[in-house]
Design an enzyme around this catalytic site. Structure first.
Site, PDB file in Angstrom:
ATOM      1  N   ASP B   8       0.802  -1.229   0.000  1.00 23.35           N
ATOM      2  CA  ASP B   8       0.000   0.000   0.000  1.00 23.35           C
ATOM      3  C   ASP B   8       0.840   1.286   0.000  1.00 23.35           C
ATOM      4  O   ASP B   8       1.475   1.632   1.009  1.00 23.35           O
ATOM      5  CB  ASP B   8      -0.923   0.032   1.220  1.00 23.35           C
ATOM      6  CG  ASP B   8      -1.696  -1.266   1.436  1.00 23.35           C
ATOM      7  OD1 ASP B   8      -1.107  -2.358   1.305  1.00 23.35           O
ATOM      8  OD2 ASP B   8      -2.888  -1.179   1.758  1.00 23.35           O
ATOM      9  N   ASN B  40      -3.997   3.622  -1.031  1.00 25.42           N
ATOM     10  CA  ASN B  40      -3.865   4.773  -0.124  1.00 25.42           C
ATOM     11  C   ASN B  40      -2.996   5.868  -0.715  1.00 25.42           C
ATOM     12  O   ASN B  40      -2.527   6.748   0.012  1.00 25.42           O
ATOM     13  CB  ASN B  40      -3.244   4.332   1.212  1.00 25.42           C
ATOM     14  CG  ASN B  40      -3.979   3.189   1.867  1.00 25.42           C
ATOM     15  OD1 ASN B  40      -3.511   2.057   1.873  1.00 25.42           O
ATOM     16  ND2 ASN B  40      -5.146   3.469   2.400  1.00 25.42           N
ATOM     17  N   HIS B  68     -10.300   0.622   0.255  1.00 27.92           N
ATOM     18  CA  HIS B  68     -10.371   2.066  -0.025  1.00 27.92           C
ATOM     19  C   HIS B  68     -10.462   2.360  -1.528  1.00 27.92           C
ATOM     20  O   HIS B  68     -10.233   3.504  -1.939  1.00 27.92           O
ATOM     21  CB  HIS B  68      -9.147   2.769   0.571  1.00 27.92           C
ATOM     22  CG  HIS B  68      -9.138   2.806   2.062  1.00 27.92           C
ATOM     23  ND1 HIS B  68     -10.017   3.578   2.788  1.00 27.92           N
ATOM     24  CD2 HIS B  68      -8.395   2.149   2.979  1.00 27.92           C
ATOM     25  CE1 HIS B  68      -9.790   3.411   4.085  1.00 27.92           C
ATOM     26  NE2 HIS B  68      -8.820   2.538   4.230  1.00 27.92           N
TER      27      HIS B  68
HETATM   28 FE   FE2 Z   1      -4.079   0.174   2.870  1.00 26.45          FE
HETATM   29 FE   FE2 Z   2      -7.006  -1.560   3.102  1.00 21.21          FE
END
Ligand code: FE2
Ligand code: FE2
Ligand code: FE2
Ligand code: FE2
Ligand code: FE2
Ligand code: FE2
Ligand code: FE2
Ligand code: FE2
Lengths: 271, 271, 271, 271
Positions: B8, B40, B68
């Site tokens: 991420d 992210n 997300h």
């Molecule tokens: Fe994440």
């Molecule tokens: Fe996540």
């Protein structure tokens, strides 16, 4: 001071690895103080008095527990007779035993060990660990009443564990996580001098599902239906944990490094 | 085939590290195929089209997302125009975009990338990832339609991720976890040939709470009361991920190793 | 003593129903003391000082809050200036305001009101409500310092609320639940004299999803993807709560009955 | 058509109340079709074939289950031999039995019964119930293939159950919740003609913690430590449920009312 912490010992395979390898590892690392998390040492669930003895004989100075602290009912009576065993501070208001204690180490040095349970994603609710840990840190300040302080934060969420690390930064020598049974690769000394690792990993067989034989957990995930019991995996265990060197005057960490010995995982030892 | 996976990417600091370091890292590792988790990358929440472009320009062949995925609303329309971006298979029945796709690599080789969300401890409920992943593995068998398969299991619980690793063992080249933002130290080739690592960790600043500036998360844990917003931490990011070498004929993993470059964490590179 | 409790007032529609109907209802029931849960009175999230005033003017003697206590930031400063407003005892160690207070009622009678949050299934962790409530009950014993005691247990799980009822049985006059926004049909006097109802229900529009306009919650459940904000439903609200008659000498409940007036639900009034 | 639904039958006390009172109640209400939730009828956990027979002999036409469907292992083989027993549609992909079935009622009428599990706050993850229920509603449209449809939504969260009610509004005759073991006071006919009640409540002893003897649940909440097993409470049970009258042509509900008979709760019967 040279401190070795080993994560959740998982069943017979984990005990065997501790018994066979910890004496040599302790000597090799010239460790002054050794803490072992024993919450899964007996059948993967809890810890008996007999198995606690094995861990102490192998070289542990202190054994911490976790959410499985009293899965073996005999620990309910055993713990008050052995002050080297700690259960989480915030396990339950009426739990026997203690969550923090100062240990005497060679040359008059003193180490505070504290264990607390996280609140996030845990199966049962527990009271706030942050205020509970802080009270202990204030009672025995680093560089004051104690030469070193180790906090075992037994928790699921990486956010809560990292927050505990920063909350204790400069006030504890070591904050190390347990409970997820997987070691993390983020060992570091935080800005104010606390050695930190999100999870120490388990002392168990890593060809498994968090230390349990794969069949039943896989069946539950894939079919949604349980069939049998969880059984600790019996393959060769990897000892997994964290090694920290601290300054006896300030209690700050000078260096830290992951420890992984035996079994399937890539070996790691302090330089 | 030489495959690099990065976890991420966290906000501006994470993007900067990818832009500055991924080109060199890709060259150094002679990577044939690079997957980056971008959920992210934009302000710590979601991914804009512009930031996706940055990741591709820096050397990503494929960008995966996570829970997300659509925090940046523009991704709802952007994703169907860029088939290099994958969202989890089981994100939602009506979500735009896809959760699996076969990519063409040099010399006529083909790589299947699949992403799925875990169910345990997630803030929202998602459908069963095990059957969803299996359907994709069966549609494009390893050593058959594809030369390599990478599964990004975006999940919280170590048990669910290890179970996914074993479930795919021998049927995928790589199963790598994302979402916890902390790299694990358990990279290994499982018994039937799948490279596995519980979490790739984030490409972000590790002097933080899972990549966010410490103040607000600490306040919430300690006082129980929110005050401000979460902001990505701006210190130097560590690129964190997994490198895997696979056999193009069988699709099995030959070796794997964690990758950690820059920032606060101890460096790790394939031998 | 004749006590009326009304559950979570939901947005403008809920406020309107309280303003229009509570004065008449209070008179009709000859209520000596009225408690209203106001945690959702302002836009469905929290309570402003102005809206608190409306509730008091309409006939509330005490307003309780809940997990949404401080969603309207002005309550952080307002609560310490108005001791008729209570937030949960175990909201957070540093929260402003109080979680328990003794109110003076006509003819020199005194009523203790206590609010606590449950731990099971709540989105944030809270400390143990059982010991927190007990401390208050012991400080002002029923039939001793106070003539009546009302406990508002703001919780999700029916098990935790029923347990709180039995835990307080004989030590509180009333234990009534809030938070689920649906009234229960189980009003009863427990064996040792405590009036109990698992949830008072909301003062809101029951053609809704727990008081919110249906569209957005339905979209989220069906598609798994949010689109807009939650908005309180604007249809006619049902006032919903519990009426209890107590013995001023012992503090025990003599009788209790659900109250439902207006809106879509079948009317209920004490016989 | 006149439909009676009874909520979770709890252990021996619940079975006794059904056996003694359901025949009379069925006659008194001139019910054409009776559905009973049996997931807790055997020792509070699951349902044996023998206990299922008792429920059918007492007047049930259909028995639904829930998350405890297979706690009694014999149900795994029993269910495929008795098509009057339904388990949730989304229990697990490989579960034996079915989650929906059309029943023949007097005068050639047909009733579809569907059961689904919620996802919010459940201890195990389940796949999306909304799409699963919709597929069944579309397969046998109300006013088309069937004269009435009853959906048992076995779920914890009031929000998810209310959303299911609205999602089915006009497409099912009845949506009734189970699982919380507490009846709600919100029985109503929704705007498009579906009778709705958030929870039917249990057929059990209401001097208990959700049907279990109080001691052990209270000990766990108060001390945080388990000691014994949960045992169904043995006091007189209240039969609790919902009665609905529907139009055979359209399948819409004409009226509905809660049913509570016997035990500690205030009696409720259709007018
Ligand atoms: Fe994440
Ligand atoms: Fe996540
Ligand atoms: Fe453990
Ligand atoms: Fe644990
Ligand atoms: Fe509320
Ligand atoms: Fe609430
Ligand atoms: Fe049940
Ligand atoms: Fe249930």
């Amino acid at each position: 001071m040279r401190i070795l912490f080993l994560g959740d010992v998982m069943g017979r395979g984990g005990r065997k690895a501790v018994v066979e390898r910890l004496p040599g590892l302790r000597a090799e690392l010239k460790a002054d103080f050794v803490v072992v998390n024993g919450e899964n040492a007996s059948g993967g669930m809890g810890l008996t008095g007999g198995h606690a003895s094995l861990l102490f004989e192998a070289g542990a100075d202190c054994v911490t527990l976790g959410d499985h602290a009293f899965d073996q009912k005999e620990m309910l009576s055993h713990i008050d007779g052995d002050d080297r065993i700690l259960r989480p501070l915030n396990y339950a208001k009426v739990a026997p035993g203690r969550g923090a204690r100062i240990f005497e180490v060679s040359r008059g040095r003193r180490v505070l060990v504290v264990q607390a349970l996280g609140q996030v994603f845990m199966k049962r609710p527990f009271d706030d660990p942050f205020s509970a840990v802080e009270a202990e840190l204030k009672r025995a300040p680093l560089g004051g009443r104690v030469n070193a302080t180790l906090v075992d934060i037994h928790a699921e969420a990486t956010s809560e564990k990292m927050a505990m690390g920063h909350w204790c930064d400069g006030r504890a020598s070591v904050v190390v996580g347990t409970h997820t049974h997987v070691p993390t690769g983020d060992a570091q000394v935080l800005p104010k001098g606390t050695a930190y690792m999100t999870d120490a990993g388990m002392c168990g067989d890593y060809d498994s599902v968090i230390g349990m034989t794969k069949d039943e957990p896989l069946r539950r995930f894939i079919t949604g239906m349980p069939k049998g019991r969880f059984q600790p995996a019996e393959g060769e265990a990897t000892l997994s944990g964290l090694f920290v060197e601290t300054d006896d005057a300030t209690g700050k960490a000078l260096a830290c490094a992951p420890v992984r010995v035996g079994g399937r995982l890539a070996e790691a030892r302090p330089a």
